[in-house]
Write a protein that holds these residues in place. Structure first.
Motif, PDB file in Angstrom:
ATOM      1  N   LEU A 188     -52.904 -56.600 -95.564  1.00 13.77           N
ATOM      2  CA  LEU A 188     -52.582 -57.464 -94.426  1.00 13.77           C
ATOM      3  C   LEU A 188     -52.219 -56.632 -93.203  1.00 13.77           C
ATOM      4  O   LEU A 188     -52.672 -56.913 -92.082  1.00 13.77           O
ATOM      5  N   GLN A 189     -51.422 -55.599 -93.406  1.00 14.45           N
ATOM      6  CA  GLN A 189     -51.037 -54.733 -92.297  1.00 14.45           C
ATOM      7  C   GLN A 189     -52.251 -54.041 -91.686  1.00 14.45           C
ATOM      8  O   GLN A 189     -52.394 -53.972 -90.459  1.00 14.45           O
ATOM      9  N   LEU A 190     -53.134 -53.522 -92.535  1.00 10.63           N
ATOM     10  CA  LEU A 190     -54.325 -52.840 -92.037  1.00 10.63           C
ATOM     11  C   LEU A 190     -55.245 -53.796 -91.288  1.00 10.63           C
ATOM     12  O   LEU A 190     -55.858 -53.421 -90.280  1.00 10.63           O
ATOM     13  N   ALA A 191     -55.356 -55.024 -91.778  1.00 10.89           N
ATOM     14  CA  ALA A 191     -56.209 -56.011 -91.112  1.00 10.89           C
ATOM     15  C   ALA A 191     -55.687 -56.315 -89.710  1.00 10.89           C
ATOM     16  O   ALA A 191     -56.457 -56.359 -88.738  1.00 10.89           O
ATOM     17  N   ILE A 192     -54.378 -56.509 -89.599  1.00 18.23           N
ATOM     18  CA  ILE A 192     -53.788 -56.800 -88.287  1.00 18.23           C
ATOM     19  C   ILE A 192     -53.931 -55.607 -87.354  1.00 18.23           C
ATOM     20  O   ILE A 192     -54.335 -55.745 -86.192  1.00 18.23           O
ATOM     21  N   TYR A 193     -53.613 -54.421 -87.870  1.00 16.16           N
ATOM     22  CA  TYR A 193     -53.682 -53.217 -87.041  1.00 16.16           C
ATOM     23  C   TYR A 193     -55.115 -52.931 -86.607  1.00 16.16           C
ATOM     24  O   TYR A 193     -55.373 -52.611 -85.438  1.00 16.16           O
ATOM     25  N   GLY A 194     -56.056 -53.035 -87.555  1.00 12.69           N
ATOM     26  CA  GLY A 194     -57.448 -52.766 -87.224  1.00 12.69           C
ATOM     27  C   GLY A 194     -57.976 -53.731 -86.177  1.00 12.69           C
ATOM     28  O   GLY A 194     -58.640 -53.324 -85.216  1.00 12.69           O
ATOM     29  N   PHE A 195     -57.677 -55.014 -86.348  1.00 11.96           N
ATOM     30  CA  PHE A 195     -58.123 -56.015 -85.377  1.00 11.96           C
ATOM     31  C   PHE A 195     -57.481 -55.768 -84.014  1.00 11.96           C
ATOM     32  O   PHE A 195     -58.142 -55.868 -82.972  1.00 11.96           O
ATOM     33  N   HIS A 196     -56.196 -55.430 -84.023  1.00  7.10           N
ATOM     34  CA  HIS A 196     -55.474 -55.171 -82.776  1.00  7.10           C
ATOM     35  C   HIS A 196     -56.101 -54.007 -82.008  1.00  7.10           C
ATOM     36  O   HIS A 196     -56.297 -54.081 -80.784  1.00  7.10           O
ATOM     37  N   GLU A 197     -56.435 -52.935 -82.722  1.00  8.82           N
ATOM     38  CA  GLU A 197     -57.030 -51.769 -82.067  1.00  8.82           C
ATOM     39  C   GLU A 197     -58.438 -52.068 -81.557  1.00  8.82           C
ATOM     40  O   GLU A 197     -58.838 -51.596 -80.488  1.00  8.82           O
ATOM     41  N   LEU A 198     -59.191 -52.847 -82.303  1.00 11.49           N
ATOM     42  CA  LEU A 198     -60.551 -53.173 -81.874  1.00 11.49           C
ATOM     43  C   LEU A 198     -60.549 -54.094 -80.654  1.00 11.49           C
ATOM     44  O   LEU A 198     -61.468 -54.040 -79.834  1.00 11.49           O
ATOM     45  N   THR A 199     -59.526 -54.935 -80.531  1.00 16.68           N
ATOM     46  CA  THR A 199     -59.424 -55.738 -79.307  1.00 16.68           C
ATOM     47  C   THR A 199     -59.096 -54.847 -78.113  1.00 16.68           C
ATOM     48  O   THR A 199     -59.568 -55.088 -77.001  1.00 16.68           O
ATOM     49  N   GLU A 200     -58.293 -53.804 -78.350  1.00 10.55           N
ATOM     50  CA  GLU A 200     -58.005 -52.850 -77.271  1.00 10.55           C
ATOM     51  C   GLU A 200     -59.265 -52.100 -76.857  1.00 10.55           C
ATOM     52  O   GLU A 200     -59.409 -51.693 -75.698  1.00 10.55           O
ATOM     53  N   ALA A 201     -60.184 -51.934 -77.810  1.00 11.92           N
ATOM     54  CA  ALA A 201     -61.454 -51.266 -77.511  1.00 11.92           C
ATOM     55  C   ALA A 201     -62.470 -52.212 -76.877  1.00 11.92           C
ATOM     56  O   ALA A 201     -63.620 -51.818 -76.640  1.00 11.92           O
ATOM     57  N   LEU A 203     -63.985 -54.848 -78.111  1.00 12.12           N
ATOM     58  CA  LEU A 203     -65.129 -55.062 -78.989  1.00 12.12           C
ATOM     59  C   LEU A 203     -65.490 -56.539 -79.120  1.00 12.12           C
ATOM     60  O   LEU A 203     -66.610 -56.868 -79.508  1.00 12.12           O
ATOM     61  N   PHE A 204     -64.562 -57.429 -78.782  1.00 18.74           N
ATOM     62  CA  PHE A 204     -64.788 -58.859 -78.960  1.00 18.74           C
ATOM     63  C   PHE A 204     -64.753 -59.579 -77.611  1.00 18.74           C
ATOM     64  O   PHE A 204     -64.193 -59.061 -76.636  1.00 18.74           O
ATOM     65  N   PRO A 205     -65.323 -60.781 -77.562  1.00 18.01           N
ATOM     66  CA  PRO A 205     -65.139 -61.610 -76.361  1.00 18.01           C
ATOM     67  C   PRO A 205     -63.651 -61.943 -76.188  1.00 18.01           C
ATOM     68  O   PRO A 205     -62.940 -62.143 -77.176  1.00 18.01           O
ATOM     69  N   ASN A 206     -63.199 -61.977 -74.957  1.00 16.19           N
ATOM     70  CA  ASN A 206     -61.785 -62.251 -74.667  1.00 16.19           C
ATOM     71  C   ASN A 206     -60.864 -61.245 -75.356  1.00 16.19           C
ATOM     72  O   ASN A 206     -59.774 -61.595 -75.831  1.00 16.19           O
ATOM     73  N   SER A 207     -61.302 -59.998 -75.411  1.00 11.16           N
ATOM     74  CA  SER A 207     -60.529 -58.973 -76.115  1.00 11.16           C
ATOM     75  C   SER A 207     -59.144 -58.777 -75.514  1.00 11.16           C
ATOM     76  O   SER A 207     -58.167 -58.556 -76.239  1.00 11.16           O
ATOM     77  N   GLU A 208     -59.051 -58.861 -74.191  1.00 16.66           N
ATOM     78  CA  GLU A 208     -57.748 -58.643 -73.561  1.00 16.66           C
ATOM     79  C   GLU A 208     -56.746 -59.707 -73.991  1.00 16.66           C
ATOM     80  O   GLU A 208     -55.585 -59.404 -74.298  1.00 16.66           O
ATOM     81  N   LEU A 209     -57.202 -60.948 -74.044  1.00 12.67           N
ATOM     82  CA  LEU A 209     -56.325 -62.038 -74.480  1.00 12.67           C
ATOM     83  C   LEU A 209     -55.922 -61.859 -75.942  1.00 12.67           C
ATOM     84  O   LEU A 209     -54.753 -62.032 -76.306  1.00 12.67           O
ATOM     85  N   LEU A 210     -56.890 -61.495 -76.782  1.00 10.66           N
ATOM     86  CA  LEU A 210     -56.603 -61.280 -78.200  1.00 10.66           C
ATOM     87  C   LEU A 210     -55.666 -60.094 -78.408  1.00 10.66           C
ATOM     88  O   LEU A 210     -54.806 -60.114 -79.299  1.00 10.66           O
ATOM     89  N   HIS A 211     -55.838 -59.079 -77.568  1.00 13.34           N
ATOM     90  CA  HIS A 211     -54.988 -57.897 -77.695  1.00 13.34           C
ATOM     91  C   HIS A 211     -53.529 -58.238 -77.404  1.00 13.34           C
ATOM     92  O   HIS A 211     -52.624 -57.845 -78.160  1.00 13.34           O
ATOM     93  N   TRP A 212     -53.289 -58.972 -76.349  1.00 12.45           N
ATOM     94  CA  TRP A 212     -51.921 -59.337 -76.012  1.00 12.45           C
ATOM     95  C   TRP A 212     -51.347 -60.329 -77.018  1.00 12.45           C
ATOM     96  O   TRP A 212     -50.138 -60.331 -77.285  1.00 12.45           O
ATOM     97  N   ALA A 213     -52.207 -61.160 -77.599  1.00 16.41           N
ATOM     98  CA  ALA A 213     -51.731 -62.114 -78.605  1.00 16.41           C
ATOM     99  C   ALA A 213     -51.274 -61.410 -79.880  1.00 16.41           C
ATOM    100  O   ALA A 213     -50.345 -61.867 -80.563  1.00 16.41           O
ATOM    101  N   THR A 214     -51.928 -60.292 -80.206  1.00 12.58           N
ATOM    102  CA  THR A 214     -51.568 -59.554 -81.424  1.00 12.58           C
ATOM    103  C   THR A 214     -50.611 -58.400 -81.158  1.00 12.58           C
ATOM    104  O   THR A 214     -50.200 -57.722 -82.098  1.00 12.58           O
TER     105      THR A 214
END
Length: 255
Positions: A188-201, A203-214
């Motif tokens: 669970l920790q790795l999933a959250i961390y990995g997703f958080h870092e990929l939003t910073e990169a 990689l996804f639509p609305n990444s900035e919003l997702l990054h701040w949400a996580t």
């Protein structure tokens, strides 16, 4: 100074505990022949951590690589977790299959799997520790904090050694339960961390919003910074509760 200690303690727990869990499991399942692969993986990860840290300083998108490594570690942890849960429901099956998918397809495959698992888990956190030590010595100019940072890493390694040494003495079913709980939290920790870092990169639509949400659940976030403590506290709490229940049941039987 205390912050450096906390950071290395946290990273050390995340790196060493998963390896200790694997070693304890191998010993309990009678697969001590694969433990040397884990040791070689740890040794190789020391050198690789330095190389990876140097490379990380030169890449254009660090978040992308950190997120990718986190998801790769998550995949390895899930592969190992499936065997842990399988062992809990098939405790009488052939011992040679007890560490698949890493060891269930032949000794060489198992040896390589254990080596790569230790190499990946230690290197992922090790390179961040190298970057921290480099910053303390050459950028911040605070070499006196290196000893504090190293102390955090040594304490984490000591806790992991205790589990690898004494964990196999637990009843098999209880060891599997504690291991499964740890792996669930770790994934669970790795999933959250990995997703958080990929939003910073981005990689996804609305990444900035997702990054701040996580962000609160990231490694330095309001909640995320406590996750490493949960990796220790929750399995130990379960171990204490189940040990108390077993002791109580035994006392009732004996009386």
């Amino acid at each position: 100074m205390f912050q450096a200690f906390v950071i290395t303690l946290r990273e050390g727990l995340e790196a060493f505990l998963i390896v200790a869990i694997v070693v304890a499991y191998l010993r309990k399942m009678g697969r001590g022949d694969l433990i040397s692969a884990v040791r070689w993986g740890i040794a190789a990860s020391i050198l690789l951590s330095v190389v990876a840290a140097m490379a990380m300083q030169r890449v254009a998108n660090q978040a992308l690589w950190e997120g990718t490594l986190a998801l790769a570690a998550m995949a390895a942890a899930i592969a190992f977790s499936t065997q842990i849960w399988g062992s809990g429901t098939h405790v009488d099956r052939n011992i040679d299959r007890d560490v698949s998918p890493f060891a269930g397809r032949g000794w060489r495959f198992g040896y390589l799997g254990m080596f790569c698992l230790a190499l990946l888990m230690i290197t992922r956190e090790g390179m961040e520790t190298v970057l921290l030590l480099n910053a303390l010595v050459f950028q911040i100019g605070a070499p006196e904090m290196v000893a504090t940072a190293c102390a955090g890493m040594l304490i984490a390694a000591g806790l992991a050694w205790l589990w690898a040494r004494y964990g196999p003495q637990l009843p098999r079913s209880l060891l599997l339960q504690v291991t499964a709980i740890f792996l669930l939290l770790f994934v669970l920790q790795l999933a959250i961390y990995g997703f958080h870092e990929l939003t910073e990169a981005n990689l996804f639509p609305n990444s900035e919003l997702l990054h701040w949400a996580t962000e609160p659940y990231g490694p330095d976030g309001r909640f995320g910074k406590h996750f490493s403590g949960l990796l220790v506290a929750v399995p130990l709490a379960w171990l204490a509760i189940q040990s108390w229940r077993r002791a109580r049941a035994l006392k009732v039987v004996c009386s």
